[in-house]
Design a protein around this motif. Structure first.
Motif, PDB file in Angstrom:
ATOM      1  N   ASP A 139       1.125   3.479   2.075  1.00 16.35           N
ATOM      2  CA  ASP A 139       1.478   3.674   3.435  1.00 16.35           C
ATOM      3  C   ASP A 139       3.088   3.316   3.469  1.00 16.35           C
ATOM      4  O   ASP A 139       3.855   3.789   4.287  1.00 16.35           O
ATOM      5  CB  ASP A 139       0.739   2.962   4.427  1.00 16.35           C
ATOM      6  CG  ASP A 139      -0.643   3.496   4.603  1.00 16.35           C
ATOM      7  OD1 ASP A 139      -0.798   4.487   4.256  1.00 16.35           O
ATOM      8  OD2 ASP A 139      -1.594   2.760   5.217  1.00 16.35           O
ATOM      9  N   ALA A 140       3.533   2.305   2.596  1.00 15.72           N
ATOM     10  CA  ALA A 140       4.935   1.818   2.697  1.00 15.72           C
ATOM     11  C   ALA A 140       5.963   2.970   2.440  1.00 15.72           C
ATOM     12  O   ALA A 140       7.161   2.931   2.638  1.00 15.72           O
ATOM     13  CB  ALA A 140       5.160   0.634   1.878  1.00 15.72           C
TER      14      ALA A 140
ATOM     15  N   ASP B 140      11.558  -0.537   0.171  1.00 16.82           N
ATOM     16  CA  ASP B 140      10.366  -1.405   0.564  1.00 16.82           C
ATOM     17  C   ASP B 140      10.345  -2.747  -0.183  1.00 16.82           C
ATOM     18  O   ASP B 140      10.253  -3.752   0.507  1.00 16.82           O
ATOM     19  CB  ASP B 140       9.106  -0.502   0.278  1.00 16.82           C
ATOM     20  CG  ASP B 140       7.922  -1.797   0.460  1.00 16.82           C
ATOM     21  OD1 ASP B 140       7.781  -1.969   1.753  1.00 16.82           O
ATOM     22  OD2 ASP B 140       7.266  -2.057  -0.204  1.00 16.82           O
TER      23      ASP B 140
ATOM     24  N   THR C 104       0.793  -1.171  -0.106  1.00 10.96           N
ATOM     25  CA  THR C 104      -0.069   0.104   0.150  1.00 10.96           C
ATOM     26  C   THR C 104       0.894   1.044   0.184  1.00 10.96           C
ATOM     27  O   THR C 104       2.058   1.199   0.284  1.00 10.96           O
ATOM     28  CB  THR C 104      -0.781   0.102   1.009  1.00 10.96           C
ATOM     29  OG1 THR C 104      -0.029   0.345   2.196  1.00 10.96           O
ATOM     30  CG2 THR C 104      -1.710  -1.281   1.345  1.00 10.96           C
TER      31      THR C 104
ATOM     32  N   SER D 268       5.573   6.064   3.374  1.00  9.47           N
ATOM     33  CA  SER D 268       5.174   7.367   4.191  1.00  9.47           C
ATOM     34  C   SER D 268       6.535   7.870   4.729  1.00  9.47           C
ATOM     35  O   SER D 268       6.696   9.081   5.200  1.00  9.47           O
ATOM     36  CB  SER D 268       4.433   6.944   5.500  1.00  9.47           C
ATOM     37  OG  SER D 268       4.878   5.856   6.265  1.00  9.47           O
TER      38      SER D 268
END
Length: 394
Positions: A30-31, A259, A28, A33
């Protein structure tokens, strides 16, 4: 003409593109951020992130001590162009061509660099070039895995350990999914957008000690743009291999690359990545073995890619069509899959024989491929029904 029931099960992730490739499972936004947005890539913390991409990549791939790894502009294309323009010309060069990208590197060698003594050793799609013709005193340019043909080199036994020339290897759809023979290679390039599902625009350039020696002892007899320069004042620009990029990188893409690398480590590194990719190929191979209309473009199973899995249509109705008809039918099949939202971007590459190309890299789940295969049978039946009347009319 067999009646095929429309499947109920759909892939959870229908992204089977061969580049940019599917994001890792569970990804997502969010990875990203923690991305160093709005910061100079030359500042301490952002530079440390760039260096982390280098160190994690080298560790996962098992890159030998003494090699140099850097982040360069323009994806894998920029990396291999940088290597060719900077290193070639000291010796005759052989270029192995078995798909469209390696054909592009041959064009650069012959028509752009115009190197004396250049030889292009080619093969048709689905096969590998005649490696017995290679001269180990020559430099060698090759693509380890044919992204557009689905054909890989199964081993490097044919590359001489005591070779005089350098081996420049485009490994963009092989790195992180196949065990690269580092002892038989001198330059290895790839991009972030393939096996780990990163975003595009950045390339990775790995240089062996032999390649570095060539850079320091041979001055290419041609002007080099700034983004191609690896030396300055007769010395290697070490900063390139420490996170100091030649041009401005996207720190958002850097965070995304990290990531993907951390995800790879969570699988156990390279063995885990290879296992996932080979499992994807195995699912398709089992289906092909029972299919009455599909086959692999790569005829030799040992040379069959587990990432860029290229399929041909072998059904009599299809092979009876002319070239234009086959192209139209194959595109129609891919379009049906996209219209049903079960597979995006799976048409064969524009220069390849008509068929399908399904990415099987580590970010793709085997369960999604298994869910896709009944849809291939369904789509084939629809296209056969559309084109058979035309064939009869002709």
């Amino acid at each position: 003409m067999a009646l095929v029931t429309r499947p109920d099960l759909r892939p959870d992730n229908p992204n089977f593109s061969s580049g940019p490739c599917a994001k890792r499972p569970g990804f997502t936004l969010d990875a990203l951020s923690g991305a160093m947005l709005g910061r100079s890539h030359r500042a301490k913390e952002p530079k440390a992130r760039l260096a982390e991409v280098i160190t994690r990549s080298a560790s996962i791939l098992g890159m030998p001590a003494g090699w140099k790894l850097g982040i360069v502009p323009a994806s894998d294309t920029g990396a291999i162009e940088m290597a060719m323009w900077s290193l070639l010309g000291a010796r005759p060069v052989d270029v192995l061509v078995h798909e469209s990208f390696s054909e592009g590197w041959a064009t650069d060698v012959v028509k752009q660099l115009k190197l004396d003594g250049a030889r292009v050793l080619g093969a048709e799609y689905g096969a590998l070039p005649d490696i017995s013709a290679i001269d180990s005193s020559h430099d060698l340019v090759l693509a380890w895995n044919g992204t557009t043909s689905g054909v890989k080199f199964p081993d490097a036994d044919w590359i001489a350990a005591d070779r005089e020339g350098l081996v420049i290897c485009d490994a963009t759809s092989a790195a992180f999914a196949m065990a690269l023979p580092w002892d038989k290679l001198d330059v290895v390039t790839w991009s972030w957008q393939k096996v780990l599902g990163g975003e595009a625009a950045h390339g990775m350039l790995a240089l062996s000690p032999r390649a570095v020696e060539r850079l320091l002892t041979y001055k290419a007899p041609r002007p080099l743009p700034k983004i191609f320069r690896l030396t300055s004042g007769g010395k290697l620009i070490e900063g390139i291999f420490q996170g100091e990029t030649i041009n401005t990188p996207s720190m958002l893409c850097v965070e995304d690359a990290l990531d993907g690398l951390r995800w790879a480590e969570s699988l156990g590194g390279l063995p885990g990545l290879i296992a996932r990719s080979e499992a994807n190929l195995a699912v398709i191979a089992d289906w092909v073995a029972h299919s009455d209309w599909a086959g692999f473009l790569a005829r030799d199973a040992a040379a069959r890619s587990s990432t860029s899995i290229c399929l041909t249509i072998t059904a009599p109705w299809f092979t009876a069509l002319d070239d234009a008809g086959q192209t139209k039918a194959a595109k129609r099949l891919a379009a049906l899959l996209e219209a049903e939202s079960v597979a995006y971007d799976v048409a064969s590459y524009r220069d390849a024989p008509p068929g399908l190309r399904i990415w099987g890299g580590a970010t793709v789940e085997s369960a999604d491929i298994a869910a896709l295969l009944p849809w291939l049978d369904w789509a084939h039946a629809q296209v056969e029904a559309e084109f058979m009347p035309l064939q009869v009319a002709e």
